[in-house]
Design a protein around this motif. Sequence first.
Motif, PDB file in Angstrom:
ATOM      1  N   GLU A 175       0.831  -1.201   0.000  1.00 27.69           N
ATOM      2  CA  GLU A 175       0.000   0.000   0.000  1.00 27.69           C
ATOM      3  C   GLU A 175       0.865   1.250   0.000  1.00 27.69           C
ATOM      4  OE1 GLU A 175      -3.610   2.070   2.625  1.00 27.69           O
ATOM      5  OE2 GLU A 175      -2.738   0.145   3.237  1.00 27.69           O
ATOM      6  N   ASP A 184       0.884   4.582  -2.455  1.00 26.16           N
ATOM      7  CA  ASP A 184       0.723   5.910  -1.847  1.00 26.16           C
ATOM      8  C   ASP A 184       1.850   6.842  -2.307  1.00 26.16           C
ATOM      9  OD1 ASP A 184      -1.619   5.389  -0.519  1.00 26.16           O
ATOM     10  OD2 ASP A 184      -0.645   4.754   1.342  1.00 26.16           O
ATOM     11  N   MET A 200      -6.618   0.694  -5.927  1.00 21.19           N
ATOM     12  CA  MET A 200      -6.321   0.119  -4.611  1.00 21.19           C
ATOM     13  C   MET A 200      -7.593  -0.405  -3.954  1.00 21.19           C
ATOM     14  SD  MET A 200      -3.607   3.011  -3.314  1.00 21.19           S
ATOM     15  CE  MET A 200      -3.368   2.325  -1.676  1.00 21.19           C
ATOM     16  N   LEU A 243      -6.234  -3.503  -1.627  1.00 23.41           N
ATOM     17  CA  LEU A 243      -5.475  -2.698  -0.669  1.00 23.41           C
ATOM     18  C   LEU A 243      -6.313  -1.558  -0.087  1.00 23.41           C
ATOM     19  CD1 LEU A 243      -2.086  -2.385  -2.636  1.00 23.41           C
ATOM     20  CD2 LEU A 243      -2.605  -3.916  -0.727  1.00 23.41           C
TER      21      LEU A 243
END
Length: 613
Positions: A478, A482, A524, A530
Amino acid sequence: MDTVLAPGSVTVLSGFRTADADFILAACRSGFLPEEWKVTTRGDEHPRGQALRVLQVTTSSGTSRTGDLYRLERNLCEALQQPCPLLVLLPHGESIPDSLAASLPDPVKLKPLNRDILITQMEHSHSATGKIDREAVEPALPEDHALSQLGDPDVLLALRAPDARCAADRLAAAVSRTRGHAGGVRALTLEAIGGTSPAHQAAADLVADLHRWQRGEIEWSDMSRSLLIYGEPGTGKTVLAKAIAASAGVPLIQGSFGAWQANGHLGDMLAAMLTCFRDAKSRKPSVLFIDEIDSCGSRADTGDRNQAYRQQVINEFLRQIDLLHREEGILLIGATNFPGKIDPAILRPGRFDLHHEMPLPTRQQILVMLEQAFPDSGQDLRPLSRKLAGQTPAVIDARLREARAKARRQGRSFDPGFLEQILGQEQGYRSRLDARIAVHEGGHAIAAWLYGEEIKRVCLSPDGGFTERTTPPGAGLEADFDRQITIHLAGRAAERLVFGTISAGAGGGSASDLAQAAQLSLAMDYELGLGIHGNAWLGTPDFARLTAEERKRLQERLDHAEDVARALLYPHKHLLKEMASVLVREREFDGEAIKCWLRDVPRQRDSELILNQ
């Protein structure tokens, strides 16, 4: 020769083009064999005295390969029943059936033309004593690799010279002429273009491997033989293909789906396609360049009435590529503006081994274009290259033509000073806009640097700017996604940090900063497991159907990413402004320049990266 002519011997000769087989046969008949020997090519010939049976392998015509293989096996078995020695000619790209290859001796590879072979030839043809003045001839002869690229007419014409030194001079002139005209008149070589992108490096590797194959250092099956170049229109994909041929010193055969389709109905279109592939085979070693590959479409497109037509076109195109790759000595180069529209079967390795994007030209490449436009100016053209940075070669070429026409209408000389005057007038009003764009791109560069990425180039263009970067392999965590979202929004964050306001520069189409950040964020949640849906896979999200809650969550995630980016950039605000100021003037930073700017900026450790998220 004694081994070849021994009773009952079988010799398989390889390492030559199909077109050279006739020359080998003619040489056998006109002097290579002892006077009492004859050459026969048919089983029903029974010459008196001693005879050498010559059999040429021809099985890859692409029309009836099964029939060709049957005839070859029948002729080979018939020849082996006769007591006379047998010479099998196996050109590049041909193969002997497995049922017979195991029982035949390994092929003897014919060496490419080199200096030693030519000197030996000239000692026989240009001297009554069997000796020539080597001290005068050897310095004039081209290197072995250059000689191996020459066609038979060039060599034969050179050997018609009255003496050995004159023949060497003619060979040198032929090499120079071949380099200048390979791939078209005044074709640039890869060295002259000077590109450093992955596409340019892949092109250079293809040429280097082709040369190694020609010298017999590697097998054809051990090298990549195809490259697909993609990118926006006008970036120089065709120029790169021509440079590959020019650097390799081989013919360039060009085709395009647009030109093939212009021939008429399906049958005419396929006939034009086959002609192009056959030309490449007949002139090998060669480069076959096929443009507009996306025009063939994909067999997965079922929403129109052209599905049957498209399927036949793609099937035949696949067949021709497969037949082409059975040949040796042909590099296949494809070009497209829209790789996503191409049938996956065309793109797979084995058909197009390498895929690389064609970037906008660097300032050094633009300088090459300007040197061609002003070959005798004697002036420093680097200031002009800065003003043209960030534009495609097609746009630059069009602007040069436009400036030349304007100078002609005004009765003025078209020189670098005139072009600089025109470009200066156009760029005067952009100073404030360029300052904002430079800050925006500097934000991307610094954020990517902090996260450990390689920055290859930062450039300003008439349409905005761009930052080329390479993302290191990640574990798909993750935090990895990001960071990418943060980098996408770092340009917007830099604007807010320096100017206190933001522009629409981060928005726009599906390739814009905001679009890519939003796509990653939704992926995601919906596709990568995620996000808020945990282990669920919900397919590709539809932006138009997002609920109010989903839109709010997306906005909050992107707002947070911009805040993180601004916090990353804040300690480096002075550096960001200084970089942007110089970028406005220079128009482009390459990878080395970026390293010089950011070498004192410490990259964050993994633990710091996680905490910053």
